[in-house]
Design a protein around this motif. Sequence first.
Motif, PDB file in Angstrom:
ATOM      1  N   ASP A 124       7.254  -0.146   8.622  1.00  0.00           N
ATOM      2  CA  ASP A 124       6.862  -1.024   9.726  1.00  0.00           C
ATOM      3  C   ASP A 124       6.312  -0.215  10.895  1.00  0.00           C
ATOM      4  O   ASP A 124       5.304  -0.582  11.498  1.00  0.00           O
ATOM      5  N   MET A 125       6.978   0.890  11.217  1.00  0.00           N
ATOM      6  CA  MET A 125       6.500   1.747  12.309  1.00  0.00           C
ATOM      7  C   MET A 125       5.140   2.357  11.975  1.00  0.00           C
ATOM      8  O   MET A 125       4.314   2.587  12.849  1.00  0.00           O
ATOM      9  N   ALA A 126       4.898   2.633  10.700  1.00  0.00           N
ATOM     10  CA  ALA A 126       3.643   3.237  10.260  1.00  0.00           C
ATOM     11  C   ALA A 126       2.568   2.188   9.969  1.00  0.00           C
ATOM     12  O   ALA A 126       1.462   2.540   9.589  1.00  0.00           O
ATOM     13  N   ASN A 127       2.900   0.912  10.136  1.00  0.00           N
ATOM     14  CA  ASN A 127       1.973  -0.192   9.832  1.00  0.00           C
ATOM     15  C   ASN A 127       1.501  -0.168   8.384  1.00  0.00           C
ATOM     16  O   ASN A 127       0.346  -0.474   8.083  1.00  0.00           O
ATOM     17  N   LEU A 128       2.386   0.208   7.473  1.00  0.00           N
ATOM     18  CA  LEU A 128       2.048   0.261   6.057  1.00  0.00           C
ATOM     19  C   LEU A 128       2.419  -1.037   5.365  1.00  0.00           C
ATOM     20  O   LEU A 128       3.557  -1.483   5.437  1.00  0.00           O
ATOM     21  N   GLY A 129       1.469  -1.632   4.694  1.00  0.00           N
ATOM     22  CA  GLY A 129       1.745  -2.807   3.886  1.00  0.00           C
ATOM     23  C   GLY A 129       2.038  -2.411   2.450  1.00  0.00           C
ATOM     24  O   GLY A 129       2.792  -3.058   1.743  1.00  0.00           O
ATOM     25  N   PHE A 130       1.417  -1.312   1.998  1.00  0.00           N
ATOM     26  CA  PHE A 130       1.616  -0.805   0.644  1.00  0.00           C
ATOM     27  C   PHE A 130       2.619   0.339   0.721  1.00  0.00           C
ATOM     28  O   PHE A 130       2.311   1.418   1.231  1.00  0.00           O
ATOM     29  N   THR A 131       3.825   0.105   0.219  1.00  0.00           N
ATOM     30  CA  THR A 131       4.894   1.099   0.397  1.00  0.00           C
ATOM     31  C   THR A 131       5.373   1.734  -0.908  1.00  0.00           C
ATOM     32  O   THR A 131       6.299   2.549  -0.881  1.00  0.00           O
ATOM     33  N   THR A 132       4.754   1.416  -2.027  1.00  0.00           N
ATOM     34  CA  THR A 132       5.182   1.989  -3.303  1.00  0.00           C
ATOM     35  C   THR A 132       5.031   3.499  -3.273  1.00  0.00           C
ATOM     36  O   THR A 132       3.957   4.028  -2.993  1.00  0.00           O
ATOM     37  N   GLY A 133       6.121   4.199  -3.510  1.00  0.00           N
ATOM     38  CA  GLY A 133       6.107   5.658  -3.525  1.00  0.00           C
ATOM     39  C   GLY A 133       6.049   6.286  -2.149  1.00  0.00           C
ATOM     40  O   GLY A 133       5.805   7.486  -2.028  1.00  0.00           O
TER      41      GLY A 133
ATOM     42  N   LEU B 113      -0.959   5.381  -3.580  1.00  0.00           N
ATOM     43  CA  LEU B 113      -2.409   5.401  -3.375  1.00  0.00           C
ATOM     44  C   LEU B 113      -2.877   6.755  -2.833  1.00  0.00           C
ATOM     45  O   LEU B 113      -3.929   7.266  -3.230  1.00  0.00           O
ATOM     46  N   HIS B 114      -2.084   7.334  -1.953  1.00  0.00           N
ATOM     47  CA  HIS B 114      -2.397   8.651  -1.401  1.00  0.00           C
ATOM     48  C   HIS B 114      -2.401   9.694  -2.528  1.00  0.00           C
ATOM     49  O   HIS B 114      -3.280  10.556  -2.588  1.00  0.00           O
TER      50      HIS B 114
ATOM     51  N   LEU C  95      -5.804   0.749   7.029  1.00  0.00           N
ATOM     52  CA  LEU C  95      -5.703  -0.685   6.737  1.00  0.00           C
ATOM     53  C   LEU C  95      -4.394  -1.057   6.044  1.00  0.00           C
ATOM     54  O   LEU C  95      -4.338  -1.979   5.242  1.00  0.00           O
ATOM     55  N   GLY C  96      -3.347  -0.305   6.325  1.00  0.00           N
ATOM     56  CA  GLY C  96      -2.035  -0.589   5.754  1.00  0.00           C
ATOM     57  C   GLY C  96      -1.841  -0.063   4.343  1.00  0.00           C
ATOM     58  O   GLY C  96      -0.835  -0.352   3.708  1.00  0.00           O
ATOM     59  N   LEU C  97      -2.789   0.726   3.851  1.00  0.00           N
ATOM     60  CA  LEU C  97      -2.731   1.174   2.461  1.00  0.00           C
ATOM     61  C   LEU C  97      -2.243   2.613   2.274  1.00  0.00           C
ATOM     62  O   LEU C  97      -1.467   2.895   1.363  1.00  0.00           O
ATOM     63  N   ILE C  98      -2.708   3.538   3.108  1.00  0.00           N
ATOM     64  CA  ILE C  98      -2.415   4.957   2.902  1.00  0.00           C
ATOM     65  C   ILE C  98      -2.007   5.592   4.230  1.00  0.00           C
ATOM     66  O   ILE C  98      -2.757   5.509   5.211  1.00  0.00           O
TER      67      ILE C  98
END
Length: 153
Positions: A36-45, A58-59, A107-110
């Motif tokens: 949430d602090m990092a504004n990440l929507g994709f959190t897998t891994g 994704l990274h 964009l919340g991905l990486i």
Amino acid sequence: MKAGQKFALIVGIFFFLCGVMGFIPAFVKEPTVTPDMANLGFTTGYGYLLGIFPINVLHNIVHLVVGLLGILASISLDSSRLYSGLLGIFYGLLTVMGLIPATQSTLGLIPIFGNDVWLHAVTAAIAVYFGFLVKPDLLEISTGQPTNTPGQG
């Protein structure tokens, strides 16, 4: 193998290994910044590679692709120079994005914040050097020998 080709190969191997390590739990530590602090929507891994660099799946995939492209580009001088130039532009853009809070999550991905910023900046600077500034002359390319070797008049 010219310096630009060696750079592409070394960077390719480095990023490929980083991508592989990102999928091995022993190399990934719990994140200190919540999604949430990092504004990440994709959190897998999501975690920190070696406890230093924020990553997620994704990274890791981006690292694998950048690594494979570098390894493949090292085959010829032209392809290694193209790779280095594009890498310099790409990682330069990521550096700037990592400095702006609104774009640090791509964009919340990486995640591209924290220590990723300086790593991206160093990578971009060196890649720009090999992609745009180092230019072997035609004699060196055709003979495979540097033209300004000591001892040659």
